[in-house]
Scaffold this motif. Structure first.
Motif, short mmCIF file in Angstrom:
data_model
loop_
_atom_site.label_atom_id
_atom_site.label_comp_id
_atom_site.label_asym_id
_atom_site.label_seq_id
_atom_site.Cartn_x
_atom_site.Cartn_y
_atom_site.Cartn_z
N CYS A 103 -1.69 7.95 -3.11
CA CYS A 103 -0.70 6.96 -3.56
C CYS A 103 -0.04 6.23 -2.40
N ILE A 123 -8.87 -2.61 -4.68
CA ILE A 123 -9.06 -1.41 -3.86
C ILE A 123 -10.39 -0.76 -4.20
N ASP A 124 -10.71 -0.70 -5.47
CA ASP A 124 -11.97 -0.13 -5.94
C ASP A 124 -12.82 -1.26 -6.54
N CYS A 153 -4.40 4.29 -13.58
CA CYS A 153 -4.42 4.31 -12.11
C CYS A 153 -5.69 3.63 -11.61
N LEU A 154 -6.80 4.04 -12.15
CA LEU A 154 -8.09 3.48 -11.71
C LEU A 154 -8.19 2.00 -12.04
N CYS A 174 -2.03 3.36 -1.29
CA CYS A 174 -2.48 2.50 -2.38
C CYS A 174 -1.35 1.62 -2.92
N LEU A 184 -7.90 9.92 -3.64
CA LEU A 184 -6.88 8.96 -4.04
C LEU A 184 -5.54 9.36 -3.43
N ARG A 230 -6.13 0.11 -9.50
CA ARG A 230 -6.84 0.06 -8.23
C ARG A 230 -7.93 -1.02 -8.26
N ARG A 231 -8.64 -1.11 -9.38
CA ARG A 231 -9.67 -2.15 -9.51
C ARG A 231 -9.04 -3.53 -9.51
N ASN A 248 3.84 1.11 0.84
CA ASN A 248 3.52 1.69 -0.46
C ASN A 248 4.46 2.81 -0.87
N ALA A 296 -1.09 0.48 -5.89
CA ALA A 296 -1.58 -0.49 -6.87
C ALA A 296 -0.82 -0.42 -8.19
N CYS A 297 -0.40 0.76 -8.60
CA CYS A 297 0.30 0.89 -9.88
C CYS A 297 1.68 0.23 -9.85
#
Length: 116
Positions: A17, A112-113, A103-104, A20, A15, A107-108, A81, A22-23
């Motif tokens: 950041c 991303i996930d 976080c997860l 990503c 992971l 991402r979903r 990002n 996403a948060c």
């Protein structure tokens, strides 16, 4: 998320950041600002940050967001990002741990996930 307590998962090595973000996207009203954050903004010579806020959850102030819910401070030239106020970002951002359940979930939600 419990404030001040890091969230941990077994695997966070993959992971990153900075690839990503996403948060920081799609979450209008949840990047809360404390009184200490407002003081830090002013003391850091960035008083305009104290004025650039929006209504947040739990009747608190929050970081303003774009129409898509992304943080107005997300992104720098050629670095989509990266946080443009990273050094003085709100305390909630610094407490958001890589790999924590939120976080997860972010991402979903961002695609991303894969969903669970």
């Amino acid at each position: 998320m419990r404030r001040g307590k890091p969230c941990l998962v077994a695997e966070t090595a993959d992971l990153d950041c900075l690839t990503c973000g996403a948060c920081c996207r799609g979450h209008a009203g949840v990047i809360l600002i404390t009184e200490q954050d407002l003081l830090r903004f002013r003391d850091s010579g960035r008083p305009e940050l104290a004025e650039q806020r929006a209504p947040g959850h739990f009747s608190q102030d929050a970081i303003a967001t774009h129409a898509d819910g992304s943080c107005v401070h997300l992104g720098q030239p050629d670095k989509p990002n990266h946080c443009s106020i990273y050094e003085i970002r709100p305390s909630i951002c610094g407490e958001f741990a890589v790999g924590c359940p939120q976080c997860l979930a972010a991402r979903r939600s961002a695609g991303i996930d894969p969903p669970l």
